[in-house]
Design an enzyme around this catalytic site. Structure first.
Site, PDB file in Angstrom:
ATOM      1  N   GLY A  65       0.421  -5.555   4.272  1.00  0.00           N
ATOM      2  CA  GLY A  65       1.394  -4.607   3.737  1.00  0.00           C
ATOM      3  C   GLY A  65       1.656  -4.831   2.271  1.00  0.00           C
ATOM      4  O   GLY A  65       0.940  -5.581   1.607  1.00  0.00           O
ATOM      5  N   ASN A  66       2.654  -4.149   1.757  1.00  0.00           N
ATOM      6  CA  ASN A  66       3.032  -4.316   0.345  1.00  0.00           C
ATOM      7  C   ASN A  66       4.548  -4.263   0.206  1.00  0.00           C
ATOM      8  O   ASN A  66       5.256  -4.014   1.177  1.00  0.00           O
ATOM      9  CB  ASN A  66       2.325  -3.266  -0.518  1.00  0.00           C
ATOM     10  CG  ASN A  66       2.741  -1.856  -0.170  1.00  0.00           C
ATOM     11  OD1 ASN A  66       3.870  -1.445  -0.417  1.00  0.00           O
ATOM     12  ND2 ASN A  66       1.827  -1.104   0.449  1.00  0.00           N
ATOM     13  N   ARG A  67       5.028  -4.483  -1.002  1.00  0.00           N
ATOM     14  CA  ARG A  67       6.465  -4.650  -1.232  1.00  0.00           C
ATOM     15  C   ARG A  67       7.209  -3.389  -1.623  1.00  0.00           C
ATOM     16  O   ARG A  67       8.339  -3.450  -2.089  1.00  0.00           O
ATOM     17  CB  ARG A  67       6.691  -5.709  -2.318  1.00  0.00           C
ATOM     18  CG  ARG A  67       6.198  -7.081  -1.931  1.00  0.00           C
ATOM     19  CD  ARG A  67       6.624  -8.114  -2.956  1.00  0.00           C
ATOM     20  NE  ARG A  67       6.020  -9.403  -2.701  1.00  0.00           N
ATOM     21  CZ  ARG A  67       6.460 -10.257  -1.780  1.00  0.00           C
ATOM     22  NH1 ARG A  67       7.521  -9.954  -1.058  1.00  0.00           N
ATOM     23  NH2 ARG A  67       5.844 -11.415  -1.599  1.00  0.00           N
ATOM     24  N   SER A  68       6.593  -2.230  -1.454  1.00  0.00           N
ATOM     25  CA  SER A  68       7.284  -1.001  -1.835  1.00  0.00           C
ATOM     26  C   SER A  68       8.517  -0.792  -0.954  1.00  0.00           C
ATOM     27  O   SER A  68       8.439  -0.853   0.266  1.00  0.00           O
ATOM     28  CB  SER A  68       6.338   0.189  -1.690  1.00  0.00           C
ATOM     29  OG  SER A  68       7.006   1.372  -2.050  1.00  0.00           O
TER      30      SER A  68
END
Ligand code: C5P
Length: 221
Positions: free
Chosen positions: A29-32
């Site tokens: 995943g990512n930190r958005s």
């Protein structure tokens, strides 16, 4: 003052960050945070638009008066975006979409084996949803907007990205050093396929959202 200048319009906004599953319990995943996309959805609704918000894993409350469609992976977002864009006047892709996903999905939880090294994670490319939507517009007059986070050569990289994506507007912001991600503020330049350049000073994500809708509205028939 307040005007319903998007009344009668259907706009689609994606927000958050995709999760690319490895097995039933793990993902890349990512930190958005989804805050910019949610601000876009809220401001469009406040200006009278019918809003479909494609929310990828954002931990934010549903904005009032907005149709929220929850998605996890880039593949799910792609399907949902194509469907929602069918009758949309504008599509704004504010979500952070994973460029790659694990090549294989293990239907059971991947286990560690005593004395064995972990297997490497092979990745494959995800389709570019924004480029696909821009290339196959459901309506000829549909306005397609992308976001780009750049760490250096912000304007030059932004121009190149705008051209390669084929969108009408690209909101470019500088990231790194704690900028933009997860905060309530943003600073950006909105590049237009017509050569326009609209600088947006540091401020609340709602302010940037309103400028994006102003630019979208000016391009609607
Ligand atoms: O290429 P890059 O990831 O920097 O582009 C960012 C823009 O493209 C964002 O608007 C994002 O939502 C969109 N995007 C997409 N599909 C991808 C990768 C990015 O729609 N696979």
């Amino acid at each position: 003052g307040w005007t319903a200048d998007l009344a009668g319009r259907h706009v689609v906004v994606s927000a958050g960050g995709t999760r690319e599953p490895l097995d039933p319990v793990r993902f890349l995943g990512n930190r958005s945070s989804g805050r910019q996309g949610y601000a876009l959805a809220r401001t469009a609704a406040a200006r009278g638009a019918r809003v479909t918000l494609l929310s990828a894993n954002a931990e934010l409350p549903d904005p009032a008066g907005v149709d929220v469609v929850r998605v996890e992976s880039a593949a799910e977002l792609h399907r949902a975006a194509r469907a929602a864009a069918e009758d949309a006047h504008a599509v704004v892709m504010a979500a952070a979409v994973a460029d790659f996903r694990p090549a294989t999905y293990a239907s059971g939880k991947i286990k560690k084996v005593a004395g064995q090294e972990p297997a490497p994670i092979a990745l494959v490319r995800n389709p570019d949803i924004l480029a696909d939507l821009a290339a196959h517009r459901a309506r000829a007059d549909q306005v397609v907007v992308g976001f780009a986070a750049e760490t250096d050569d912000v304007l030059a990289n932004g121009r190149a990205k705008l051209a390669s994506k084929g969108c009408d507007l690209l909101v470019v912001n500088e990231v790194g050093n704690g900028k933009a991600f997860g905060t309530g503020e943003n600073e950006a330049v909105v590049l237009g396929a017509d050569g326009s350049e609209t600088p947006v000073p540091f401020g609340p994500k709602e302010a940037l959202a309103d400028i994006v809708w102003d630019l979208v509205r000016a391009r609607l028939r």
